[in-house]
Design a protein around this motif. Sequence first.
Motif, short mmCIF file in Angstrom:
data_model
loop_
_atom_site.label_atom_id
_atom_site.label_comp_id
_atom_site.label_asym_id
_atom_site.label_seq_id
_atom_site.Cartn_x
_atom_site.Cartn_y
_atom_site.Cartn_z
N ASP A 1 -1.14 -5.14 -1.54
CA ASP A 1 -2.35 -4.67 -2.21
C ASP A 1 -2.06 -3.66 -3.31
O ASP A 1 -2.75 -3.64 -4.33
N ASP B 1 -0.12 -2.67 2.42
CA ASP B 1 -0.27 -4.08 2.81
C ASP B 1 -1.41 -4.15 3.81
O ASP B 1 -1.24 -3.81 4.97
N GLY B 2 -2.57 -4.58 3.31
CA GLY B 2 -3.75 -4.46 4.16
C GLY B 2 -4.03 -2.99 4.33
O GLY B 2 -4.16 -2.26 3.35
N SER B 3 -4.02 -2.52 5.58
CA SER B 3 -4.30 -1.11 5.80
C SER B 3 -3.06 -0.31 6.17
O SER B 3 -3.16 0.87 6.49
N VAL B 4 -1.89 -0.93 6.14
CA VAL B 4 -0.68 -0.19 6.53
C VAL B 4 0.28 -0.03 5.35
O VAL B 4 0.27 -0.81 4.40
N ILE C 1 4.09 -0.20 4.21
CA ILE C 1 5.37 -0.75 4.64
C ILE C 1 6.40 -0.51 3.54
O ILE C 1 6.04 -0.29 2.38
#
Lengths: 555, 555
Positions: free
Chosen positions: B53, B442-445, B447
């Motif tokens: 994202d 990445d999405g809500s995390v 990495i």
Amino acid sequence: MSSERLIYLPLGGAGEIGMNCYVYGYGAPDKERLIVVDLGVTFPDMDGSPGVDLIFPDVAWLEERRDRIEAVFITHAHEDHVGAVGHLFERLGAKVYARPFTANIARGKLEEHGFSEQAVQTCSIWPETVTAGPFKVGFVPISHSIPESSGLVIDSPAGRVVHSGDFKLDETPIVGEPFDPALWAEVARPGVKALVCDSTNVFSPHEGRSEATVGPEIETLISNASGMVVATTFASNVARVKTLAEAGARAGRSVCLLGRAMRRMIEAAIQTGVLKDFPTVIGPEDVVQMPRENVLLLVTGSQGERRAASAQLARGKFHGITLAEGDLFLFSSKTIPGNERGVIRIINQLSEQGVDVVDDSSGRYHVSGHANRPDLERLQQIVDPQIVVPMHGEHRHLREHTRLAQANGRAAVLAVNGMMVDLSGNEPKVAEYVETGRTYLDGSVQIGALDGIVRDRIRMALNGHVIVTVIMDEEDEPLGDPWCEVMGLSEMGRNNTPLVDILEADLGQFLGRAKEKTLTDDDRMEDEMRRVVRQTCQAEIGKKPEVSVIVSRLS
Amino acid sequence: MSSERLIYLPLGGAGEIGMNCYVYGYGAPDKERLIVVDLGVTFPDMDGSPGVDLIFPDVAWLEERRDRIEAVFITHAHEDHVGAVGHLFERLGAKVYARPFTANIARGKLEEHGFSEQAVQTCSIWPETVTAGPFKVGFVPISHSIPESSGLVIDSPAGRVVHSGDFKLDETPIVGEPFDPALWAEVARPGVKALVCDSTNVFSPHEGRSEATVGPEIETLISNASGMVVATTFASNVARVKTLAEAGARAGRSVCLLGRAMRRMIEAAIQTGVLKDFPTVIGPEDVVQMPRENVLLLVTGSQGERRAASAQLARGKFHGITLAEGDLFLFSSKTIPGNERGVIRIINQLSEQGVDVVDDSSGRYHVSGHANRPDLERLQQIVDPQIVVPMHGEHRHLREHTRLAQANGRAAVLAVNGMMVDLSGNEPKVAEYVETGRTYLDGSVQIGALDGIVRDRIRMALNGHVIVTVIMDEEDEPLGDPWCEVMGLSEMGRNNTPLVDILEADLGQFLGRAKEKTLTDDDRMEDEMRRVVRQTCQAEIGKKPEVSVIVSRLS
């Protein structure tokens, strides 16, 4: 409505730049005898076609009518015109016609697929013609960025069509025939029904420059260089390769060709007599033993292709050769839109090695191979067709070209891939819409662009992939807990708990509550477990992955 | 070696254009008190970061030293400078300082993450300063393509450093403060140790043009338009949006803003008093009821972003509005390298709707926000630093900028991300190399770019994915045949046999022959079955897929 008609049908290249394939037909509707002009490829990219090796037009329409195909004509040896000839030859089953240099390249492609070189017929230039059913087709030399590029004169009972091929109006092209206005006037003399015409540079407002103008600039650049010089351009631009090699030789440099396409093209040009007096070439093993200032490398990869010589040199050693501080790297090329990232990556890698990079931003070391707007108008004036049919362009190019022709008082038609145009009358008329598309070469198989295979790959790349396996015993009860594997997803969820643990717990809970109706029905189990996985992933990591559920039943 | 030192450490933005993050420190080695300049993002792409994202610099180095961070300063509100402030605030735990407009945007980002708006301190301009440990930091107005862009005057016991921020030398910027040579001479007066300087346009040979030069061109274009006019530019270019809106209003058009960023930026500019007298704005529901020739849409998506207003309008209806033959679409923007495909897609979709597209190829409707080569030289002349440290550029830009400064007789250092430079002496000196990298949202995390997660996605996208499940009974014998699923691969192998049938047959055969040593060892089974799958796929479809093998044991 059983009278005979003359049709034009683009299957590739109209509405895009790439994978050119144009069909002409003459005869009663649905019984036309057909000829195919060009069988080109276009190149995949990670955005739309990850993992694909090559893209060509879907020729299903032609294949269904293969008994009606008289011949395939190739205008020139660029990959977007000849690249699919080996891949599609068997499906079309028609002989291929081309001039010697193009035929040499086409034969190489057919041989790679195990077809006889007899499949390609070498042609002389117009006024000699090939008879192909109701058509007589002649190759008319025209300048472009590759030797022996040709327009086609296509005579049918309904009149003469001129297919421009890719072209520019270059009267000093270095290699190959100069543009000859008298010859084209001769083509025009009996009257031309339609000119199907290259649209690539319709937005370039000024007259195009000759290939001859880059020579002096290149000469100056190379003669002033003090380290090794590396130059990249399209290998098929034999004139440019010659200009570069000769400038190198005159500066006391030995020339080394790196990259398969570079060697292949120069070999074909020499074999067919297109290229004479090319400087002696040395191998990479000789290069490493010479002073850097005595070497000129001519390399493939001007578009940043990862496996080509340019990219390999930029990454480090290639065939034992490494670049060094003070070397010069010349992009004698324009970056095709979409290839910028790859080219810039190379330039930065070269910068890290201390190599000076010269690109085309100054406009001095490259000229386009396509006719600019005033050049298009000039050819249309000479050929004086009743109808202009723009081809070889994206929609925006075709539209602008249509408007240009109309502004000059000609009939014109914006025909995109799949639009069959009846050219029999005084005005072009859309006869039919044919389903078209793209075929992907994927490894060793041909797949359809819409088969869903590449769509699944894109989804896995965007969303990751979760695989769930569950074993059902003889009583349709889960045997132990379901098992998850994740690929392309964060291993940890919120609160630092491993994602698979949470998934397995949630799936176990789901199965514990599931009714017999669900547990006995694989489809239902898969759907519902997929939903559980996606909900859990959304909550834990904010993503909804692709999910494969595998239910194994011991019963 | 325990004497105090002044250090510079880029963590993002040096060796790339994007995700700017620069650290300055002063103190004894490894005990320096730190300030952070900018916390920016860069944008993912399908080639290198599918499914991601947002990308920001890896701030692990800073996080480990969070007790030493005095403050974060944001030079201006472009995403590549402020975009990560919400994502990284908690990890750094330091207060954020910015001028009002930038602070307004930064607060919005912090609030989205649930942080108090108190976390951002609004600053006045130099000579007022913020004391941050051993530093005193002042914001010096400088022109750029966004309001209130600032250079920073960073005073330390080791002398004054000037951090240029992104800038151009525009004395008529329409919105915001003009470049003020007298002010910058004032900054220079006590002597400047180092100028850390924007490098973006070092390859542009001519003096930059003022924002004021595009107004008359835009005015002419819009006043001559007969259908609806749509214009796109970076929403943050408030001056451009104002120029466009005013040209529309003078041509009798009502202005409608489409796209979240467009509304957000104009709102922030009005709230902070940066923008005054902006024409009245109407909503999309009003647009549909007005004659087309009375409407000007100002929309997001100048870089071809798929979800922005430009792309949505190009695909069809957006908020009830559709474009039509005779409408005009203006790209008042330059396409950033790498975004060409998306922009061209939009242009072609608009062409299909009969919309006339005007882009920047004529150079009339856009000017850059960055200083060109002669402008860089001019600022360096005014500031007269001992040392020039190029930043905000790819390697090629930093290298060229270093050479430019050296050619003008200054010390200069090519410092890329992770290279800590000691600025204490008369010559810059590399003190240390720090591990840097990229963090993916990445999405809500969050990495790490090198965690292998995105690498797996890319591999699945390139190679497809085969999942094999096999159940082993209590005697370590396979219970039935192994089971295969494929995702992203051709369903058919050679000879038109389904690929999974062949895979299952080959795997069944393999298991039939496998020794106990293999059958009792999960890792060995997985490795060998993976090899079988890859060999079979290579033979059948010419691809070597990613393979997940799942062995379930009933024991």
